[in-house]
Write a protein that holds these residues in place. Structure first.
Motif: not given
Length: 804
Positions: A335-353
């Protein structure tokens, strides 16, 4: 434990049954022939395709065009028979089978659905109206007319049943407010052993394979021992088809909301007593959607299952070899989302998309996800010993649950539970003696858990338990008395709980022993009114997580510690029920009161210097909790009313209401209610049933349903454990029929249903996704349940009769 030994035992018992069959043709095989005719009580016309079934020896047939049926090679003795047909009231009675027995049956058109049914989950087959506790039954036809995402969700329409869900692919049964290791699931006589202690673990049974489900509400520890204090879900998949016939089905289901596609096929046969059934299924689903969240990222899943049985039925009894293989890959919704409300997923090397449309439409779960495999093989045997019957059931299960959470190394198994279980049941059913039906039984299991992943939430352990019981039933005119006693012992050998090479939990050995019992009566006050009263004592040994956990759990804000000093939960439950069945009204009211002396739940730990105890795990500060025991009570009621206004006998107005309240004797930080108690619920269904629309359309139905779930404000608010949930109403509808040829043979059946037609955005009180992170764009907490969904089910049957 030699892991191959259970397979050898099962093979030996199956071979023994085959040899017994050979012996049965001489000394043991006391053959009986039973035949007759089934007609309509008013028109006297023969009823074609009526089912005639002996449940205790698993032998059945159906009537021919002239309404005739015949059984050969039946065991002599007294057996319970069920004669049924769609649209007619079932006839259920005991018959004495001799070498040549004839009996005809006349069926009345069914006006009320609450007919007497056979119950096979109480030790011996009997009628529901003669059991002192509440039982609900769901048949395959009823399952076909629902549009649930899994079988447990379908059962939640029954009174007193709810679900604890983690998305559309994982649901746990809740009976009268109790779940986890307090509800026992039985599948074809084998207790289902997976990871039922956890929120995110389902029951590992293929929904498409199910023929019948029986729900026993109330303590069933007398027959099954520990872990049945709330009740039993008894799932039956393999039922022999009639002798000298081969039958098959092709089934498909499409659901619009998450683009779920299901395909199932099975073929079953019975030739001169040699019978079998083979099935296979495949289910794929993308991410589901609702009005507030859009598509919920990583709620997708795919499932591939197969199974069946093979065996022999003869005059001496039967011997069946059962097997199944369940294989599910399901995403874990974070259920992780960014500040605009879109669902995000983890990506290789760190961070989210941000998750894309391609991600939402994929049916391959992304990290984090879990892979569950459950293999089962068992032998089910029923032997005739003079006028008595000996039942032996031995099963082996191998449950593997792997969790993948490292996007940089997708093959890394963060968690890997490897659970192997042997279950066994031996029961002797004595012949009726002056109206007494008595059974003696021994059952239990041997279990081994091994951690093979990087992390450990619970330690490796070995478990062995065994219990013995006696159960008896006596009918005196219109009064049926029943009851019994049981004693169980469970031994645990728990290994050290490891964190890498460091032990974070000590090894220990524990033993638990206790007794169970019940006594009750069912009184037929009149031909239309039935009264049930029951008192039962049940117990549950603490689970391994409750005794030995040490770690943080997925999707929680807690760090949990087990308590090795926990005692067994002891429950004393009192049930009473009243059932009224008239020609145009069916009504039932049941109430219960359940008192626990050592109810297990968790409490917050305090730091040495005062305040809450916290631990830093992965950069997050988690509050520490420890399992504790308190005195608690649960009480509630269930009401059903089915009305058929005369002269519109085709019209059904059915209402089902369930309510349960759970309270602590001593409040915890001001909270006096037990956590995660389902909200009150009222389901109202208006339905029209029509036996024949035309020469090609039979058994037509159309229905509309209002599912009202009330607000749940009586919560366990201490430690931020749960939050209140507002009420909601969702509308459902369905239509379907069987299509036949000019000879009356079914060509196919079609069922179309719509759920949540108003596309209401709601959160079920028992949904784990309710506690997902806040959507910063809207301020809403958690993820909502599935929105509008249409389902289309098509079933094509095939049948071939072999001339004798």
């Amino acid at each position: 434990m030699k892991l191959f030994s259970p397979v050898l035992i099962i093979a030996f018992l199956f071979c023994f049954g085959t040899l017994y069959a050979g012996a049965g043709k001489t000394a043991f095989d006391l053959k009986g022939t039973f035949y007759g005719k089934v007609t309509d009580v008013v028109t006297k016309a023969p009823i074609r395709g009526a089912s005639v079934y002996f449940t205790d020896v698993k032998v059945g047939t159906s009537t021919d065009a002239a309404g005739n049926f015949v059984f050969k090679n039946l065991p002599e003795g007294r057996h319970l028979i069920e004669v049924s047909h769609v649209g007619y009231t079932s006839v259920i009675e005991y018959v004495d089978i001799s070498s040549d027995t004839k009996k005809d049956y006349a069926l009345s058109e069914s006006i009320v659905e609450n007919n007497a049914v056979i119950v096979t989950g109480v030790g011996t087959s009997t009628q529901s109206k003669k059991t002192p506790f509440q039982v609900s039954v769901m048949h395959k036809e009823e399952l076909a007319q629902s549009s649930s995402t899994n079988i447990i969700e379908a059962l939640a329409k029954k009174p007193g049943v709810s679900t604890l869900s983690t998305g559309p692919s994982v649901s746990k049964p809740v009976i009268r407010g109790l779940s986890y290791n307090r509800v026992l699931t039985i599948n074809d006589g084998v207790r289902q052993e997976g990871q039922q202690w956890g929120d995110e673990h389902g029951i590992e049974i293929d929904e498409a394979s199910v023929s019948r489900v029986e729900i026993l509400r109330g303590p069933a520890s007398l027959i099954y021992g520990s872990d049945a204090t709330a009740g039993v879900i008894n799932i039956i998949t393999n039922v022999p088809v009639e002798n000298n016939s081969i039958k098959a089905n092709l089934f498909s289901n499409y659901q619009t909301n998450n683009k779920s596609r299901s395909f199932n096929g099975n073929v079953a046969g019975n030739i001169k007593g040699i019978n079998w059934n083979l099935y296979g299924s495949n289910v794929t689903a993308a991410d589901y959607q609702n009005k507030y969240d859009g598509r919920v990222f990583n709620s997708k899943f795919n499932e591939k299952n197969f199974g069946g049985y093979a065996g022999y039925n003869g005059g001496w009894g039967y011997s069946h070899l059962l097997f199944s293989n369940f294989n599910l890959k399901t995403g874990l919704v974070e259920g992780e989302r960014d500040s605009t409300g879109f669902f995000v997923k983890p990506v290789a090397g760190g961070g989210q998309a941000v998750a894309t449309t391609t991600d939402f439409n994929s049916t391959s779960p992304e990290i984090p996800y879990q892979h569950i495999r459950h293999f089962k093989i068992a032998t089910d045997n029923n032997f005739k010993l003079g006028k008595n019957r000996l039942l032996i059931n031995v099963g082996f299960q191998h449950n593997q649950r792997e969790e993948f959470g490292n996007v940089d190394d997708p093959a890394e198994k963060a968690l890997y539970f490897d659970l192997k279980t042997i279950t066994y049941t031996v029961r002797l059913n004595l012949a009726d003696m002056n109206g007494w039906k008595t059974s003696f039984g021994i059952n239990g299991m041997r279990q081994q858990n091994t951690n093979k992943g990087l992390e450990q939430l619970i330690p490796d352990y070995n478990l062995f338990d065994i219990g013995g019981y006696v159960y008896t039933q006596k009918t005196i005119k219109k009064v049926t008395l029943s009851g019994g006693v049981r004693y169980d012992t469970r031994n645990l050998n728990v290994k050290e709980l490891m964190d890498g090479n460091t032990a974070k939990g000590a090894a220990f050995k524990k033993s638990f022993g206790n007794y169970s019992g019940s006594i009750g009566t069912a009184i037929q006050l009149t031909d239309q009114l039935n009264l049930k009263i029951n008192a039962a004592r049940g117990f549950r040994a603490p689970s391994i997580p409750e005794l030995a956990s040490n770690g943080s759990h997925e999707g929680t804000i807690r760090y949990e510690y087990g308590d090795v000093n926990l005692k067994s939960e002891i429950s004393a439950q009192f049930d009473a029920g009243l059932e009224l069945n008239t020609r145009h009204i069916s009504f039932s009211l049941s109430g219960f009161y359940n008192n626990f002396s050592n109810f297990i739940l968790y409490r917050k730990l305090q730091a040495a210097g005062g305040g809450d105890s916290t631990l830093n795990v992965g950069g997050a500060d988690l509050t520490a909790f420890k399992f504790d025991q308190q005195k608690a009570t649960l009480s509630g009621l269930e009401v059903t009313m089915d009305i058929h206004p005369h002269p519109l006998d085709w019209l059904h107005i059915e209402n089902t209401f369930s309510y349960v309240s759970g309270r602590l004797k001593d409040p915890v930080e001001g909270a006096k209610y037990l956590p995660f108690i389902p909200a009150p619920r009222l389901i109202t269904e208006v339905r029209g049933n029509f036996k024949k629309i035309s020469n090609t359309v039979h058994d037509f139905y159309v229905k509309i349903e209002a599912d009202n779930t009330f607000a749940q404000n009586k919560i366990f608010f201490a430690y931020n454990t749960e939050t209140a949930t507002p009420g909601y109403t969702i509308l459902n509808a369905g239509v379907g029929a069987d299509f036949v040829n000019k000879n009356g043979t079914e060509l196919f059946s079609l069922n179309i249903s719509g759920n949540n037609l108003g596309n209401v955005a709601y959160q079920n009180h028992l949904s784990r996704l309710k506690y997902a992170p806040e959507n910063l764009a809207t301020g809403r907490i958690g993820v909502f349940n599935m929105g509008r969904n249409f389902s289309i089910k098509l079933n094509i049957p095939f049948s071939y009769k072999i001339s004798q």
